[in-house]
Write a protein that holds these residues in place. Structure first.
Motif, PDB file in Angstrom:
ATOM      1  N   ALA A 102     -35.593 -10.518 -70.442  1.00 19.76           N
ATOM      2  CA  ALA A 102     -36.097 -11.367 -69.997  1.00 19.76           C
ATOM      3  C   ALA A 102     -36.411 -11.371 -68.589  1.00 19.76           C
ATOM      4  O   ALA A 102     -35.636 -10.710 -67.873  1.00 19.76           O
ATOM      5  CB  ALA A 102     -35.219 -12.603 -70.093  1.00 19.76           C
ATOM      6  N   GLN A 103     -37.450 -11.902 -67.946  1.00 19.53           N
ATOM      7  CA  GLN A 103     -37.820 -11.724 -66.748  1.00 19.53           C
ATOM      8  C   GLN A 103     -37.198 -12.957 -66.000  1.00 19.53           C
ATOM      9  O   GLN A 103     -36.566 -13.619 -66.533  1.00 19.53           O
ATOM     10  CB  GLN A 103     -39.443 -11.942 -66.303  1.00 19.53           C
ATOM     11  N   TYR A 104     -37.228 -12.789 -64.495  1.00 17.11           N
ATOM     12  CA  TYR A 104     -36.550 -13.876 -63.780  1.00 17.11           C
ATOM     13  C   TYR A 104     -36.927 -15.343 -64.199  1.00 17.11           C
ATOM     14  O   TYR A 104     -36.051 -16.029 -64.203  1.00 17.11           O
ATOM     15  CB  TYR A 104     -36.896 -13.433 -62.273  1.00 17.11           C
ATOM     16  N   ARG A 105     -38.390 -15.285 -64.324  1.00 23.22           N
ATOM     17  CA  ARG A 105     -38.776 -16.792 -64.835  1.00 23.22           C
ATOM     18  C   ARG A 105     -38.822 -16.696 -66.371  1.00 23.22           C
ATOM     19  O   ARG A 105     -40.203 -16.145 -66.683  1.00 23.22           O
ATOM     20  CB  ARG A 105     -39.952 -17.196 -64.067  1.00 23.22           C
ATOM     21  N   SER A 106     -37.734 -16.913 -67.155  1.00 21.37           N
ATOM     22  CA  SER A 106     -37.903 -16.833 -68.581  1.00 21.37           C
ATOM     23  C   SER A 106     -37.270 -18.200 -69.155  1.00 21.37           C
ATOM     24  O   SER A 106     -36.383 -18.577 -68.774  1.00 21.37           O
ATOM     25  CB  SER A 106     -37.466 -15.602 -69.155  1.00 21.37           C
ATOM     26  N   GLY A 114     -25.616 -10.796 -72.815  1.00 23.86           N
ATOM     27  CA  GLY A 114     -27.019 -10.286 -72.376  1.00 23.86           C
ATOM     28  C   GLY A 114     -27.225  -8.612 -72.830  1.00 23.86           C
ATOM     29  O   GLY A 114     -25.894  -7.961 -72.800  1.00 23.86           O
ATOM     30  N   VAL A 115     -28.088  -8.152 -73.156  1.00 29.41           N
ATOM     31  CA  VAL A 115     -28.117  -6.735 -73.647  1.00 29.41           C
ATOM     32  C   VAL A 115     -28.944  -6.053 -72.422  1.00 29.41           C
ATOM     33  O   VAL A 115     -30.087  -6.183 -71.993  1.00 29.41           O
ATOM     34  CB  VAL A 115     -28.978  -6.716 -74.866  1.00 29.41           C
ATOM     35  N   SER A 170     -36.247  -6.502 -68.140  1.00 32.31           N
ATOM     36  CA  SER A 170     -34.677  -6.700 -67.881  1.00 32.31           C
ATOM     37  C   SER A 170     -34.172  -7.290 -66.807  1.00 32.31           C
ATOM     38  O   SER A 170     -32.843  -7.662 -66.763  1.00 32.31           O
ATOM     39  CB  SER A 170     -34.086  -5.322 -68.579  1.00 32.31           C
ATOM     40  N   ALA A 171     -35.089  -7.331 -65.962  1.00 36.13           N
ATOM     41  CA  ALA A 171     -34.568  -8.141 -64.325  1.00 36.13           C
ATOM     42  C   ALA A 171     -33.936  -9.214 -64.669  1.00 36.13           C
ATOM     43  O   ALA A 171     -32.584  -9.590 -64.007  1.00 36.13           O
ATOM     44  CB  ALA A 171     -35.807  -8.253 -63.612  1.00 36.13           C
ATOM     45  N   GLY A 172     -34.172 -10.396 -65.518  1.00 37.49           N
ATOM     46  CA  GLY A 172     -33.562 -11.534 -65.443  1.00 37.49           C
ATOM     47  C   GLY A 172     -32.221 -11.526 -66.312  1.00 37.49           C
ATOM     48  O   GLY A 172     -31.464 -12.169 -66.184  1.00 37.49           O
ATOM     49  N   VAL A 209     -32.553 -14.598 -78.323  1.00 40.05           N
ATOM     50  CA  VAL A 209     -33.795 -14.980 -77.654  1.00 40.05           C
ATOM     51  C   VAL A 209     -33.998 -13.789 -76.727  1.00 40.05           C
ATOM     52  O   VAL A 209     -33.539 -13.016 -76.084  1.00 40.05           O
ATOM     53  CB  VAL A 209     -33.496 -16.472 -77.147  1.00 40.05           C
ATOM     54  N   GLY A 210     -35.361 -13.946 -76.132  1.00 38.18           N
ATOM     55  CA  GLY A 210     -35.974 -12.956 -75.151  1.00 38.18           C
ATOM     56  C   GLY A 210     -37.435 -13.195 -74.923  1.00 38.18           C
ATOM     57  O   GLY A 210     -38.043 -14.096 -75.466  1.00 38.18           O
ATOM     58  N   ALA A 211     -37.981 -12.140 -74.337  1.00 40.51           N
ATOM     59  CA  ALA A 211     -39.289 -12.167 -73.997  1.00 40.51           C
ATOM     60  C   ALA A 211     -40.218 -12.007 -75.208  1.00 40.51           C
ATOM     61  O   ALA A 211     -39.882 -11.507 -76.241  1.00 40.51           O
ATOM     62  CB  ALA A 211     -39.500 -11.115 -72.923  1.00 40.51           C
ATOM     63  N   ARG A 212     -41.428 -12.740 -75.010  1.00 39.39           N
ATOM     64  CA  ARG A 212     -42.501 -12.714 -76.121  1.00 39.39           C
ATOM     65  C   ARG A 212     -43.314 -11.215 -75.785  1.00 39.39           C
ATOM     66  O   ARG A 212     -43.450 -10.734 -76.869  1.00 39.39           O
ATOM     67  CB  ARG A 212     -43.480 -13.896 -75.742  1.00 39.39           C
TER      68      ARG A 212
END
Length: 459
Positions: free
Chosen positions: A313-317, A335-336, A345-347, A200-203
């Motif tokens: 992923a950001q902090y709010r993800s 996590g990668v 990548s901060a999250g 999973v990860g950021a859109r």
């Protein structure tokens, strides 16, 4: 009456499945599961069968009523509703549905008392009256037989606790366990989930994130693991495509009906997953996604798989919600890493500072989620020609100054060795291409010798 759906033939990835989840090793049957008796094989109505006993007929009827009740409840109750889960556990699916459709007299009097409107209900104490009223309004219009018929026409099936295809690791969710799962695709969910990893990860991911998700997914698929994600844009889509490109297995857990392609831009990808993999959803046919359903969907991804990998992923993800759900359920969280200057990548980096394990490729993921002894290869830098020299020869080479020819006695003094031993090692180094003779002195060669795996120098 709608017959019990029979378990579909297990369609496993091209590698053999591995060991099961820990929840599979010590399964605990729930009351719902004890009432369900799925058929062991498919047969035509003309197939000769032994005469059924009254008990067998009663169990078959109970199973059919349970399936209808759960089909109705998937339309009545929002996914992950703990209140509904508590009453479902207490009354069973048929009992819960009956109380929604047929309130008791005490409950009816309390709801019609306009002078003292109730905060909860007599039938469901501790659950807000507004919540129960919403359940009852939807219960009045629910048509489970129609939903099941629509599902059959679209190649969809409903799997409930007690079915052979039900993944029992979902029981770890407690009262937020799915009421049932609507599936579309040829694979057997339980068999595939036993050897699965969530990616999973950021859109709005970066090219680096998309590359890593694709590489990880294809590597896992090539090693016989099932890749699970949410079919969203960005990392999810890259993970599904990576698994499909490797001719591997992938599962998409949707926040809508499995007959509703969402996002629309992934209609083609979702269609491919339905043909080659499996679509999974808690909502009945025709249901559309909402923001809260996306968040609640993540708990199913976390519980279904052996571990969750977050790629950007950001902090709010929502991806971090999935990872933390996985950690709470006792699954592996990974996590990668990315650039420290990247907000995407901060999250992940915050996750890595806490409960997550850093991974960079499929081998490192499998080392965590796989069987004992499946270790990632040892990583080290390249072996240089000097590394292959024996210690005494290397010491003579280090004593040789750069730039100017140096006589043998002077090199021997610098190396604290005898002139004879030093001269023998210098000829050895000359043969290997490290040094060259110039008059009475020795100097380093301008070009280093080519690398080889042979051990250099004598003892």
């Amino acid at each position: 009456m709608t017959p019990d759906p029979t378990p579909h033939a297990a369609t496993t990835p091209h590698r053999s499945p591995g060991t099961e989840h820990r929840t599979e090793e010590t399964p605990h049957a729930t009351p719902d599961e004890e009432r369900t008796t799925p058929h062991e094989e498919r047969g035509s109505p003309d197939t000769e069968r032994p005469a059924t006993t009254p008990d067998a007929e009663r169990l078959a009827a109970t199973s059919d009523e349970e399936r209808l009740a759960r089909a109705a409840l998937t339309r009545i109750v929002e996914p992950g509703d703990e209140h509904a889960g508590r009453w479902l556990r207490r009354y069973g699916a048929t009992g819960f549905l009956h109380r929604l459709r047929h309130p008791t007299a005490a409950d009816h009097r309390a709801r019609t008392d306009t002078d003292h409107p109730p905060h909860d209900t007599a039938d469901f104490p501790g659950t807000g009256a507004k919540r129960v009223d919403g359940w009852r309004r939807r219960a009045a219009t629910a048509e489970p037989r129609r939903d099941l018929d629509t599902a059959t026409r679209h190649g969809t099936r409903l799997v409930i606790p007690g079915d052979t295809e039900w993944p029992r690791q979902l029981d770890d969710l407690g009262d937020t366990r799915p009421i049932g799962l609507w599936l579309r695709g040829p694979a057997d969910l339980r068999a595939w989930a036993l050897r699965s990893v969530a990616l999973v990860g950021a859109r709005a991911c970066t090219p680096y994130g998309a590359h890593m998700a694709t590489t990880l997914a294809s590597g896992l698929a090539e090693r016989g693991w099932v890749v699970v994600s949410g079919a969203a844009f960005g990392i999810d889509g890259a993970a599904h495509r990576g698994a499909l490109a490797a001719q591997g297995a992938t599962i998409a857990v949707l926040a809508c009906g499995v007959d509703v392609p969402y996002p629309r831009g992934h209609a083609g990808l979702i269609g491919r997953i339905a043909e080659q993999g499996l679509l999974v959803g808690e909502l009945p046919p025709g249901s559309h996604p909402t923001p809260s359903r996306f968040i609640l969907r993540n708990r199913v991804i976390a519980a279904l798989t052996r571990g969750t990998v977050v790629v950007e992923a950001q902090y709010r993800s929502g991806s971090l919600v999935t990872a933390r759900n996985a950690h709470r359920l006792g699954r592996h969280t990974m996590g990668v890493p990315g650039a420290v200057t990247s907000g995407l990548s901060a999250g992940v980096h915050e996750l890595l500072r806490g409960e997550a394990t850093l991974v960079t490729d499929a081998d490192e993921v499998i080392e965590l989620v796989g069987a004992m002894g499946q270790l990632a290869p040892t990583r080290r830098g390249p072996v240089l020609p000097r590394d292959l020299l024996d210690p005494h020869t290397a010491h003579i080479l280090e004593a040789l100054p750069a730039g100017r020819p140096t006589p043998t006695p002077q090199i021997a003094d610098r190396a604290a060795a005898t002139p004879d031993d030093t001269l023998a090692k210098l000829y050895e180094l000359h043969a290997l291409g490290f040094v060259e003779r110039q008059g009475d002195g020795w100097r380093l060669t301008n070009s280093p010798p080519e690398g080889t795996n042979a051990r250099r120098g004598g003892a």
